[in-house]
Write a protein that holds these residues in place. Sequence first.
Motif, PDB file in Angstrom:
ATOM      1  N   GLN A  75       0.949  -0.943  -0.134  1.00  0.00           N
ATOM      2  CA  GLN A  75       0.311   0.385  -0.195  1.00  0.00           C
ATOM      3  C   GLN A  75       1.106   1.352   0.029  1.00  0.00           C
ATOM      4  O   GLN A  75       1.761   1.310   0.875  1.00  0.00           O
ATOM      5  N   ASP A  76       0.402   2.075  -0.833  1.00  0.00           N
ATOM      6  CA  ASP A  76       1.278   3.468  -0.543  1.00  0.00           C
ATOM      7  C   ASP A  76       0.832   3.969  -0.328  1.00  0.00           C
ATOM      8  O   ASP A  76      -0.793   4.442   0.169  1.00  0.00           O
ATOM      9  N   GLU A  77       1.628   4.906   1.212  1.00  0.00           N
ATOM     10  CA  GLU A  77       2.210   5.753   2.032  1.00  0.00           C
ATOM     11  C   GLU A  77       1.080   7.084   1.380  1.00  0.00           C
ATOM     12  O   GLU A  77       0.142   7.475   2.372  1.00  0.00           O
ATOM     13  N   THR A  78       1.504   7.383   0.619  1.00  0.00           N
ATOM     14  CA  THR A  78       0.503   9.033  -0.068  1.00  0.00           C
ATOM     15  C   THR A  78      -0.598   8.346  -0.356  1.00  0.00           C
ATOM     16  O   THR A  78      -1.904   9.093  -0.217  1.00  0.00           O
ATOM     17  N   SER A  79      -0.665   7.590  -1.502  1.00  0.00           N
ATOM     18  CA  SER A  79      -2.142   7.485  -2.208  1.00  0.00           C
ATOM     19  C   SER A  79      -2.796   6.269  -2.274  1.00  0.00           C
ATOM     20  O   SER A  79      -4.119   6.896  -2.495  1.00  0.00           O
ATOM     21  N   GLU A  80      -2.417   5.375  -0.607  1.00  0.00           N
ATOM     22  CA  GLU A  80      -3.386   4.895  -0.218  1.00  0.00           C
ATOM     23  C   GLU A  80      -3.691   3.769  -0.912  1.00  0.00           C
ATOM     24  O   GLU A  80      -4.771   2.678  -1.174  1.00  0.00           O
ATOM     25  N   LYS A  81      -3.182   3.509  -2.649  1.00  0.00           N
ATOM     26  CA  LYS A  81      -3.341   2.327  -3.107  1.00  0.00           C
ATOM     27  C   LYS A  81      -2.659   1.245  -3.124  1.00  0.00           C
ATOM     28  O   LYS A  81      -1.256   1.470  -2.389  1.00  0.00           O
TER      29      LYS A  81
END
Length: 369
Positions: free
Chosen positions: A295-301
Motif C-alpha cells: 500500500q502506497d503511503e501517499t495515495s493509499e493505493k
Amino acid sequence: MNSGFRFSHQISRVQSQYRTNERLFGVLFFVAGIVWDALTLRRIDNLVDNAILVGYLVLLTGIVVASILVRSDKDGRLARVEPWLAPVIQFLLGALLSAFVIFYAQSIAWVTHLGFWLILVLGMIANEFLHRRFSSLTSLLIFLMLSSTSMLAWLYPVLAGHMAPVLFRAAIASGLVLSLLLLVLGIRKKQFSWGRLGSPPLWYLLGCAILLDVGYRQNWIPPVPLSVEAGGVYQQVVRDGDAFELEYKTRHRGLLAPKYARQYYHTPGEPVYAFTSVFAPTDLKERIFHVWQRQDETSEKWVTTDRIGYDLTGGRDDGFRGMTFKQNISEGDWRIIVETSNGKTVSRIPFTVTFLNQNDVYWTRTLRK
C-alpha cells in the motif's frame, strides 16, 4: 379407544401449539436446517452430496412444472395436489440455498465476495419467512435459474477437472435455458402474457443472466470449488516429510503467542515466505498465484510488486500446500491476493511489516501444516 383418543388429543395439542407459535417454530426449524447442513455436507466434490443436491434441483424443476399445470387446470382435476406444492417448493429451495450458503462461504474472500454471499443468505431467509410473497411463477423461475447456475458453477469444473470462464458461462446458459423452457410451457398454458416486447419474466431472466456474467467478470462471485484452508506469511517454510514447518517471529511468549499474526517482524536481508493451503476437488488442476501488493503511503493505493505462481492438484482434504517467497520487502502495509490463473480472487492475506533492530526481543515459533 382411550389410547387412541389420547393420541388424537396429543396431536391436536401439538397442532394448536404450532399454530400459536408458528413464527418461533419457523425460526427454530430454519436454524436447525442450517446446522444440519453444516454438519452433514462434506466436500464440495462429494458424490453423495452432489447427487442429493442434483436430485433436489430435478425435483424443484418438476414441482415448478406441476405448479404451472395446476394453475392452468380449469377442470380441478389437480386440485388435490395444489396444497402440497408450496411447502415442497419451500423445502427444496431452502435445502439448495442452505447448501449454497455453506459451500460458497468456504470460497469467500470476504471483502471481494461478501455481496454475492449475502444475496444467497437473503434468498434463503426470504424463502423461509416470506415464501408467500415469493410464490409467483415468475419468482419461481428466477429462483430456479439462480439455483441451477449456482450449483453448476462448481459442478462443471469438478467434472471438467479445470476452471475456466467458459464453464461459468455454461452454467449461466444452462440455468437460463432451463428457466426459459418452463417459461415457454407457462406461456402455452396461458400463465404468462406475451406482447410486442415479449413476456416480462423473459426480461427478468435475461437480466439475471447478465448480472451473473457481470458479477463473474468483476470478481464478485467466489471461485467455487476452490477455497483457502490456511494461509499466512512466515520467516521460513521447510518441508519435513509430508508436513510443512512454518517459522514466524512474535513478541509474545508462551501461551500468548498467536498461531499467526498480521504483524510480520522482518530482519532486513532475509526472504519472506507466503504459504497457502488451497482446497480443490479431486483431479482438478489449476495454477495458483500469489500477488504481492504494497500500500502506497501517499495515495493509499495498492501497488503490485510480484505475481508468483505454482501448480495445484486437487484431492487433499486439507488443501494443496504451496508457497512463494519474496527477497526484498519494505516496511508498511502489505497483502497477498491468492488468485487463479484467470485472475479470480480466492483469498487475501493482509499483514504489516515491521523491521527488527538488533536490540529487539522476540521469540521464534514453528507451526506444522
